[in-house]
Design an enzyme around this catalytic site. Structure first.
Site, PDB file in Angstrom:
ATOM      1  N   GLU A   3     -30.751  28.485  59.985  1.00  0.00           N
ATOM      2  CA  GLU A   3     -31.153  27.899  58.707  1.00  0.00           C
ATOM      3  C   GLU A   3     -31.938  28.856  57.822  1.00  0.00           C
ATOM      4  O   GLU A   3     -32.898  29.496  58.258  1.00  0.00           O
ATOM      5  CB  GLU A   3     -31.985  26.634  58.951  1.00  0.00           C
ATOM      6  CG  GLU A   3     -32.336  25.895  57.674  1.00  0.00           C
ATOM      7  CD  GLU A   3     -32.602  24.426  57.910  1.00  0.00           C
ATOM      8  OE1 GLU A   3     -33.305  23.829  57.091  1.00  0.00           O
ATOM      9  OE2 GLU A   3     -32.109  23.872  58.909  1.00  0.00           O
TER      10      GLU A   3
ATOM     11  N   LYS B 200     -27.195  27.656  57.534  1.00  0.00           N
ATOM     12  CA  LYS B 200     -27.592  26.325  57.067  1.00  0.00           C
ATOM     13  C   LYS B 200     -28.352  26.431  55.751  1.00  0.00           C
ATOM     14  O   LYS B 200     -29.326  27.176  55.637  1.00  0.00           O
ATOM     15  CB  LYS B 200     -28.472  25.628  58.109  1.00  0.00           C
ATOM     16  CG  LYS B 200     -27.703  25.060  59.275  1.00  0.00           C
ATOM     17  CD  LYS B 200     -28.615  24.391  60.286  1.00  0.00           C
ATOM     18  CE  LYS B 200     -29.067  23.037  59.857  1.00  0.00           C
ATOM     19  NZ  LYS B 200     -29.845  22.348  60.914  1.00  0.00           N
TER      20      LYS B 200
ATOM     21  N   ASP C  44     -28.448  19.612  69.242  1.00  0.00           N
ATOM     22  CA  ASP C  44     -29.433  19.703  68.158  1.00  0.00           C
ATOM     23  C   ASP C  44     -30.784  20.078  68.761  1.00  0.00           C
ATOM     24  O   ASP C  44     -31.689  19.257  68.876  1.00  0.00           O
ATOM     25  CB  ASP C  44     -29.514  18.350  67.441  1.00  0.00           C
ATOM     26  CG  ASP C  44     -30.201  18.446  66.084  1.00  0.00           C
ATOM     27  OD1 ASP C  44     -30.422  19.566  65.609  1.00  0.00           O
ATOM     28  OD2 ASP C  44     -30.500  17.385  65.502  1.00  0.00           O
TER      29      ASP C  44
ATOM     30  N   THR D  39     -26.789  21.149  54.884  1.00  0.00           N
ATOM     31  CA  THR D  39     -27.616  20.135  55.526  1.00  0.00           C
ATOM     32  C   THR D  39     -28.298  19.236  54.497  1.00  0.00           C
ATOM     33  O   THR D  39     -28.210  19.474  53.294  1.00  0.00           O
ATOM     34  CB  THR D  39     -28.652  20.819  56.447  1.00  0.00           C
ATOM     35  OG1 THR D  39     -29.303  19.833  57.247  1.00  0.00           O
ATOM     36  CG2 THR D  39     -29.683  21.594  55.653  1.00  0.00           C
TER      37      THR D  39
END
Length: 316
Positions: free
Chosen positions: A88, A124, A17, A148
């Protein structure tokens, strides 16, 4: 004896992450995930200044530089990890189905122009109702999604029905809410409300035959990670990967399809009105979902402003 991290990798896919290439190389995860907050941190690191400047210099606009930064970091991460990278979609688009779909398609096109298959990319999206609707469209096109900001079973059910490749329940943020809003301030292992939510979702998916994978995220301590050993994936930041890599404590598997099949959760379904009511009536999920969208949006603005400043200086 094998480290705790190596033991964990034997039963769970470990995902880094972070947007820091050095950390990814050090801990050798299978996958990696990024978001505006992580890229904002990475973009401020001295070792990435030249790369960011190169991206800005070659971009015709701030928006182009913003998207290119995500794809450039993702592409470089894919040179390190054997699996996938999560990229994302701007959280500011979280309530616009068409805008999210368009941005996801653009990212995939940018990756494919670099010779990177869409199978190695997870898009994402925030798990708002609109984000889940966008996921359903994208998955039908073969664009894989990582949903998410998951805090409720209602979100998980709808994501599973939409055919999401992956969901990311936020363990630590659930814990944060309970610590801040109840009298109980410490939780150990399986009593942690974030751990309990991920376990519930994992068991539900396995019990009812969903293909969607569960990736526990947003950890606050190693205990949460150990309590979720066996989960499909766990995305872990370098601060927690370090103690796992230096420990030889035995890791016990707690989550498995076999155990999940023994759960007694009935199959659930939600239409739009029922979904919105379920989120509204769950104070924790409501605050954390919409607060999370706001926080990611804020970091996207900060990252954009940083790029804008560089863009104006370099284009003088």
């Amino acid at each position: 004896m094998a480290t705790s991290l190596d033991q964990l990798k034997g039963m769970t896919v470990v995902v880094a992450d972070t947007g820091d290439f050095n950390s990814i190389e050090k801990y050798k995860p299978t996958d990696a995930t990024t978001n505006p907050s992580l890229l904002l941190q990475a973009a401020k690191m001295p070792q990435y200044q030249d790369l960011v400047k190169e991206i800005v210099t070659s971009s015709a606009s701030v928006e182009e530089a913003f998207d290119s930064l995500f794809v450039e970091f993702g592409s470089r991460i894919l040179q390190i990890v054997p699996g996938r990278v999560s990229t994302e979609v701007d959280a500011r688009l979280s309530y616009d189905v068409d805008a999210q779909v368009a941005k996801a398609r653009k990212f995939i096109e940018m990756y494919e122009k670099r010779g990177i298959s869409r199978d190695r990319i997870l898009i994402k999206l925030s798990s708002t109702y609109e984000g889940i609707a966008a996921c359903k469209i994208l998955e039908a096109e073969g664009i894989h999604c990582n949903m998410t900001l998951i805090f409720s079973i209602a979100q998980a059910v709808l994501c599973g029905e939409a055919g999401a490749t992956l969901i990311s329940p936020f363990v630590g943020r659930i814990l944060d809410w309970y610590v801040a809003n109840t009298d109980k301030k410490t939780y150990e292992g399986h009593e942690d409300p974030g751990v309990q939510r991920v376990t519930q979702v994992y068991n539900y998916y396995k019990k009812h035959g969903y293909k969607t994978e569960v990736m526990g995220a947003s950890f606050r301590n190693v205990g949460e990670i150990m309590a979720l050993a066996g989960c499909d994936l766990l995305t872990i930041n370098p601060k927690l990967l370090e103690p796992l890599s230096s420990s030889t404590e035995t890791v016990t598997r707690y989550l498995s399809p076999e155990v999940a099949m023994q759960s007694d959760m009935p199959k659930l379904s939600y239409d739009e009105a029922q979904f919105r009511e379920a989120i509204k009536s769950d104070k924790m999920a409501n605050e954390k979902l919409y607060g999370g969208v706001d926080a990611f949006s804020s970091d996207a603005v900060k990252l954009e402003e940083q790029l804008k400043t560089m863009f104006e200086e370099l284009k003088k």
